[in-house]
Design a protein around this motif. Structure first.
Motif, PDB file in Angstrom:
ATOM      1  N   TRP A  18      63.151 162.790  59.860  1.00 42.08           N
ATOM      2  CA  TRP A  18      62.079 162.168  60.321  1.00 42.08           C
ATOM      3  C   TRP A  18      60.642 162.565  59.554  1.00 42.08           C
ATOM      4  O   TRP A  18      59.803 161.734  59.221  1.00 42.08           O
ATOM      5  CB  TRP A  18      61.792 162.393  61.801  1.00 42.08           C
ATOM      6  CG  TRP A  18      62.441 161.231  62.407  1.00 42.08           C
ATOM      7  CD1 TRP A  18      62.847 159.959  62.137  1.00 42.08           C
ATOM      8  CD2 TRP A  18      63.027 161.190  63.866  1.00 42.08           C
ATOM      9  NE1 TRP A  18      63.482 159.047  63.076  1.00 42.08           N
ATOM     10  CE2 TRP A  18      63.780 159.881  64.369  1.00 42.08           C
ATOM     11  CE3 TRP A  18      63.097 162.345  64.810  1.00 42.08           C
ATOM     12  CZ2 TRP A  18      64.322 159.776  65.524  1.00 42.08           C
ATOM     13  CZ3 TRP A  18      63.630 162.146  66.050  1.00 42.08           C
ATOM     14  CH2 TRP A  18      64.215 161.001  66.419  1.00 42.08           C
ATOM     15  N   MET A  19      60.596 163.728  59.260  1.00 39.69           N
ATOM     16  CA  MET A  19      59.389 164.373  58.474  1.00 39.69           C
ATOM     17  C   MET A  19      59.283 164.000  57.083  1.00 39.69           C
ATOM     18  O   MET A  19      58.373 163.792  56.500  1.00 39.69           O
ATOM     19  CB  MET A  19      59.303 165.978  58.926  1.00 39.69           C
ATOM     20  CG  MET A  19      59.058 166.428  60.297  1.00 39.69           C
ATOM     21  SD  MET A  19      58.928 168.079  60.300  1.00 39.69           S
ATOM     22  CE  MET A  19      58.647 168.559  62.148  1.00 39.69           C
ATOM     23  N   THR A  20      60.505 164.232  56.348  1.00 34.62           N
ATOM     24  CA  THR A  20      60.636 163.904  55.044  1.00 34.62           C
ATOM     25  C   THR A  20      61.019 162.613  54.552  1.00 34.62           C
ATOM     26  O   THR A  20      60.677 162.066  53.464  1.00 34.62           O
ATOM     27  CB  THR A  20      61.650 164.668  54.324  1.00 34.62           C
ATOM     28  OG1 THR A  20      63.062 164.398  54.938  1.00 34.62           O
ATOM     29  CG2 THR A  20      61.475 166.443  54.664  1.00 34.62           C
ATOM     30  N   GLU A  21      61.469 161.813  55.727  1.00 37.35           N
ATOM     31  CA  GLU A  21      61.727 160.279  55.529  1.00 37.35           C
ATOM     32  C   GLU A  21      62.876 160.088  54.171  1.00 37.35           C
ATOM     33  O   GLU A  21      62.749 159.183  53.607  1.00 37.35           O
ATOM     34  CB  GLU A  21      60.637 159.395  55.214  1.00 37.35           C
ATOM     35  CG  GLU A  21      59.401 159.212  56.385  1.00 37.35           C
ATOM     36  CD  GLU A  21      58.663 158.236  55.991  1.00 37.35           C
ATOM     37  OE1 GLU A  21      58.758 157.131  55.446  1.00 37.35           O
ATOM     38  OE2 GLU A  21      57.361 158.365  56.621  1.00 37.35           O
ATOM     39  N   ALA A  22      63.669 161.223  54.349  1.00 39.84           N
ATOM     40  CA  ALA A  22      64.830 160.885  53.404  1.00 39.84           C
ATOM     41  C   ALA A  22      65.840 159.875  53.700  1.00 39.84           C
ATOM     42  O   ALA A  22      66.384 159.312  52.733  1.00 39.84           O
ATOM     43  CB  ALA A  22      65.752 162.377  53.545  1.00 39.84           C
ATOM     44  N   LEU A  23      65.881 159.473  55.011  1.00 38.64           N
ATOM     45  CA  LEU A  23      66.457 158.291  55.333  1.00 38.64           C
ATOM     46  C   LEU A  23      65.395 157.488  56.206  1.00 38.64           C
ATOM     47  O   LEU A  23      64.282 158.132  56.701  1.00 38.64           O
ATOM     48  CB  LEU A  23      67.632 158.568  56.299  1.00 38.64           C
ATOM     49  CG  LEU A  23      68.712 159.101  55.748  1.00 38.64           C
ATOM     50  CD1 LEU A  23      69.795 159.509  56.737  1.00 38.64           C
ATOM     51  CD2 LEU A  23      69.506 158.627  54.560  1.00 38.64           C
ATOM     52  N   PRO A  24      65.400 156.233  56.359  1.00 41.21           N
ATOM     53  CA  PRO A  24      64.478 155.299  57.069  1.00 41.21           C
ATOM     54  C   PRO A  24      64.751 156.006  58.370  1.00 41.21           C
ATOM     55  O   PRO A  24      65.576 156.148  59.038  1.00 41.21           O
ATOM     56  CB  PRO A  24      65.349 153.875  56.940  1.00 41.21           C
ATOM     57  CG  PRO A  24      65.991 153.951  55.676  1.00 41.21           C
ATOM     58  CD  PRO A  24      66.493 155.232  55.571  1.00 41.21           C
ATOM     59  N   LEU A  25      63.609 155.749  59.350  1.00 43.33           N
ATOM     60  CA  LEU A  25      63.433 156.398  60.365  1.00 43.33           C
ATOM     61  C   LEU A  25      64.418 155.652  61.507  1.00 43.33           C
ATOM     62  O   LEU A  25      64.955 156.467  62.410  1.00 43.33           O
ATOM     63  CB  LEU A  25      61.919 156.108  60.936  1.00 43.33           C
ATOM     64  CG  LEU A  25      60.801 156.800  60.237  1.00 43.33           C
ATOM     65  CD1 LEU A  25      59.366 156.448  60.716  1.00 43.33           C
ATOM     66  CD2 LEU A  25      60.896 158.143  59.930  1.00 43.33           C
ATOM     67  N   ALA A  26      64.628 154.423  61.307  1.00 41.38           N
ATOM     68  CA  ALA A  26      65.637 153.803  62.295  1.00 41.38           C
ATOM     69  C   ALA A  26      67.073 154.279  61.915  1.00 41.38           C
ATOM     70  O   ALA A  26      67.748 154.448  62.809  1.00 41.38           O
ATOM     71  CB  ALA A  26      65.281 152.166  62.009  1.00 41.38           C
TER      72      ALA A  26
END
Length: 564
Positions: A18-26
């Motif tokens: 969530w902090m790095t947005e390595a994946l979409p938040l959803a």
């Protein structure tokens, strides 16, 4: 303890994503659906059920009504009406923009309210700081008068050698003066335009930051204003079987005064920073009466372009007001609410806030947007009657609802459920008992400041989902009313003013104003401190009076006894 460690591992992975947005938040929010069952924390059915709780349905209902307000342009009518009547001087304009954005952000998304205000700010600033100044027009008039004077001197010169010579000298002298006047006027025009551009740039940054701050703070005013508010309500509902005293009405009674105070202080701070308040010389000069009148004409023209209020707008406004009243008086605590009638009539059936929200949403899809049928139709109209569209249609809802936020809320609920069932929240709460040596007021300030700083780099929904269950356990372990710690923390999840990536309003304003990150951080850091101080004062004054925070409530004691 092993199960708690597994749950902590999943939460750490989700927090990092969530902090790095390595994946979409959803997508990160969907990790518990496979991680919790595979690690023995929750069953698949238990995990999936929390993704569509009553709180999520309330969120969807409120969001759909807000989209209906946008769809019929009612929000633009409200904005222009307020700005028109607040005033058109720079300080009054800032107050008008901030109050309007704050009010709209209570009911519609902060992203939509900010995006709507940016073009209105630009249009008004064009009129307020026009590049052709009145001084430029006066100089041009003086040049014309000088040339005319020279021509008149030539015509009126007496005949004779001396007369001709005098007339010729008069022409040369006046031409020389005209050239000199032209040279001075050009320099003055350039200097005036540069000064106007500089003042407009400063004023634009001040107004846009004011809009972003008001959008972020405005979401704290009502339960449906932003996601962390709903996370708090869901955690309280899942953790305590008895009513906690926090509902739509009491939330507004506590948070609306603090919201207004934060916006007023933000207005003062931006004036100190950009307009030279309390300084001898202000970097922004007061507008002239002519420009103020031009701005007023522009706003009035834009308001008139909307035309009279349509049946569509009136219907949506009526349904919106009905929904707010239904939320306010469902269970207002000081008197029996209307939901008590159904509870008594149907043997304990609970009616929560999602029920009136979905009722109003259904009516939006039923009621017509235009009255062009039956007795409402003009008999002189030669066109055959056409079916009227409803006040809302599914295509608009499908395109504008942020479905990723719905999943993000569900993922937060699943994380909180896993932390509760695995014992992780209780273990973390035990570790935080050491804070009991601090005064309770200091604990609230530290928790609020920590939350405000964390939400700068993480999603506010994720921040609330991680912190609130832990704060609940911490409060129970140190014998403090859980609302005393959880309510300020939930509100502080919206106090993200420093970084462009913190919230969508910050990103919109940062891009529109072409400002540097350092500028936003300098202004936003002070705003963070101001708002944290305000919420700390509010919870220790108004909060104590509303929720009796000095004593452990019965609903919290019953939970402690059940755990023991």
């Amino acid at each position: 303890m092993v199960k708690a460690a597994r749950c902590g591992y999943v939460i750490l992975i989700m927090a990092a994503y969530w902090m790095t947005e390595a994946l979409p938040l959803a997508i990160t929010a969907l990790i518990p659906v496979f991680a919790f069952p595979l690690l023995g924390i929750l069953s698949t059915g238990e995990c999936c059920l929390v993704y569509m709780k009553e709180t999520n349905m309330m969120f969807l209902g409120g969001l759909t009504v807000a989209i209906a307000v946008e769809h019929c342009n009612l929000h633009k009518r409200i904005a222009l009406f307020v700005i028109l009547h607040v005033g058109q001087s720079p300080r009054r304009l800032m107050a008008g923009f901030m109050l309007t954005t704050m009010f709209l952000s209570m009911w519609i998304s902060n992203t939509a309210s900010t995006a709507m205000m940016v073009p209105i700010v630009d249009a008004i600033l064009v009129e307020l700081y026009a590049t052709r100044s009145k001084k430029q027009e006066e100089n041009a008039t003086a040049i014309d008068m000088s040339v005319t004077s020279g021509q008149n001197q030539l015509e009126l010169s007496p005949a004779g050698e001396n007369g001709v010579s005098d007339g010729h000298n008069a022409i040369d002298t006046n031409n020389h003066e005209v050239e000199k006047e032209d040279k001075i006027t050009d320099e003055e025009i350039d200097a005036a335009n540069a000064e106007v551009f500089r003042q407009r740039h400063i004023m634009r940054r001040a107004l846009l930051l004011g809009v972003a701050y008001s959008a972020n703070v405005g979401g704290t005013g009502v339960v449906t204003g932003t996601s962390p508010n709903l996370v708090l309500m869901a955690v309280l509902q899942d953790s305590f079987s008895e009513p906690t005293g926090l509902n739509f009405a009491t939330w507004m009674a506590f948070n609306v005064p603090g919201m207004i105070l934060c916006v007023i202080l933000a207005w003062i701070w931006l004036q100190v920073l950009f307009m030279g308040l309390f300084r001898k010389q202000s970097p922004i000069q007061q507008s002239t009466p002519e420009r103020t009148a031009a701005v007023r004409r522009l706003i009035r023209q834009k308001y008139k372009e909307l035309g009279p209020m349509t049946h569509h707008e009136a219907t949506v406004l009526t349904l919106f007001i009905i929904l707010v009243l239904l939320w306010l008086f469902r269970a207002p605590e000081f008197v029996p609410g209307w939901s008590a009638w159904f509870k008594d009539a149907f043997e304990g059936v609970e009616v929560d806030d999602a029920t009136p929200a979905m009722l109003i949403v259904t009516l939006l899809f039923i009621l017509p947007a235009r009255l062009n049928f039956w007795c409402f139709r003009n008999p002189k109209d030669p066109e055959p009657p056409q079916p009227s569209p409803a006040c809302m249609n599914w295509q608009v809802v499908h395109e504008k609802i942020p479905w990723g936020v719905v999943l993000l809320l569900g993922g937060g609920f699943a994380m909180a459920e896993g932390a509760n069932k695995s014992g992780l929240s209780a273990w973390l709460g035990d570790q935080l008992v050491a804070f009991d040596v601090m005064p309770k007021e200091a604990i609230v300030f530290v928790v609020s400041l920590m939350t405000a700083m964390l939400t700068e780099v993480a999603s506010n929904t994720a921040t609330a989902s991680i912190l609130l269950p832990v704060l609940k356990e911490m409060a129970l372990n140190i014998s403090v009313n859980p609302l005393y710690l959880m309510l300020p923390a939930a509100v502080c999840c919206s106090y993200a003013f420093m970084l462009p990536v913190a919230t969508p309003p910050n990103a919109i304003v940062f891009s529109a104003a072409n400002m540097k990150s350092a500028d936003m951080m300098k202004a936003g850091f002070i705003m963070n401190i101001i708002c944290v101080v305000v919420i700390t004062v509010m919870i220790n004054t108004l909060g104590v009076a509303l929720f009796d925070l000095q004593h452990m409530p019965p609903w919290a004691n019953s939970t402690i006894n059940a755990l023991n």
